[in-house]
Design an enzyme around this catalytic site. Sequence first.
Site, PDB file in Angstrom:
ATOM      1  N   GLU A  77      -5.329   4.790   6.614  1.00  0.00           N
ATOM      2  CA  GLU A  77      -4.871   4.106   5.403  1.00  0.00           C
ATOM      3  C   GLU A  77      -4.958   5.012   4.183  1.00  0.00           C
ATOM      4  O   GLU A  77      -4.105   4.965   3.301  1.00  0.00           O
ATOM      5  CB  GLU A  77      -5.645   2.812   5.159  1.00  0.00           C
ATOM      6  CG  GLU A  77      -5.059   2.052   3.982  1.00  0.00           C
ATOM      7  CD  GLU A  77      -5.322   0.561   4.009  1.00  0.00           C
ATOM      8  OE1 GLU A  77      -4.919  -0.083   3.026  1.00  0.00           O
ATOM      9  OE2 GLU A  77      -5.897   0.054   4.974  1.00  0.00           O
ATOM     10  N   THR A  78      -5.967   5.855   4.141  1.00  0.00           N
ATOM     11  CA  THR A  78      -6.095   6.794   3.024  1.00  0.00           C
ATOM     12  C   THR A  78      -4.901   7.743   2.976  1.00  0.00           C
ATOM     13  O   THR A  78      -4.278   7.929   1.925  1.00  0.00           O
ATOM     14  CB  THR A  78      -7.406   7.597   3.153  1.00  0.00           C
ATOM     15  OG1 THR A  78      -8.507   6.682   3.105  1.00  0.00           O
ATOM     16  CG2 THR A  78      -7.540   8.626   2.035  1.00  0.00           C
TER      17      THR A  78
END
Length: 176
Positions: A77-78
């Site tokens: 997700e980062t």
Amino acid sequence: PVPGGPGPDNPEVAVEQDSVRLITAAFLARSKDTLVDRMGITIVEASSQRVVGTMPVAGNTQPYGLLHGGASCVLAETLGSLGSALHAGLERFTVGVEISATHHRAASAGLVTGVASMLHGGRTITTYEVVITDEQGRRVCTSRLTCLLSDRVPGTRGRAHGPTRSHNAATAPGGD
């Protein structure tokens, strides 16, 4: 070189490179003392099309000493959120709205590397495939992240916002 095409003499390319530098710098500065920092995630390369980052296995394991599946999702997700913020640009924000992950094999030591590749880059939605591999190049996890892009930061009720107030992956590591 093709006249008007990519290159250092094309002002559009220079603006794009400046935008990438500003958003990535804001992401890195605002990552201090956040989950991204605590997980040891490092950004190696960043563009709207491809973001590469690493994360240590040590400190990000489940009780059996194997890389935690949630840690893989945080890395995915980062990276995908940063790519989405780079696609959105300085005047828009992005938030993760869906993530899925398939865990293929365990990692118990070293670094894992995530490569987020844009699958779709639209005006309101971006989707990234994130492949996470171990130091031997073996696939540990495949993730897919979808982010929503908007012109208005939640809670601002239509007020204008600039790049320093925008809520995107550059200002909110992890996408939400």
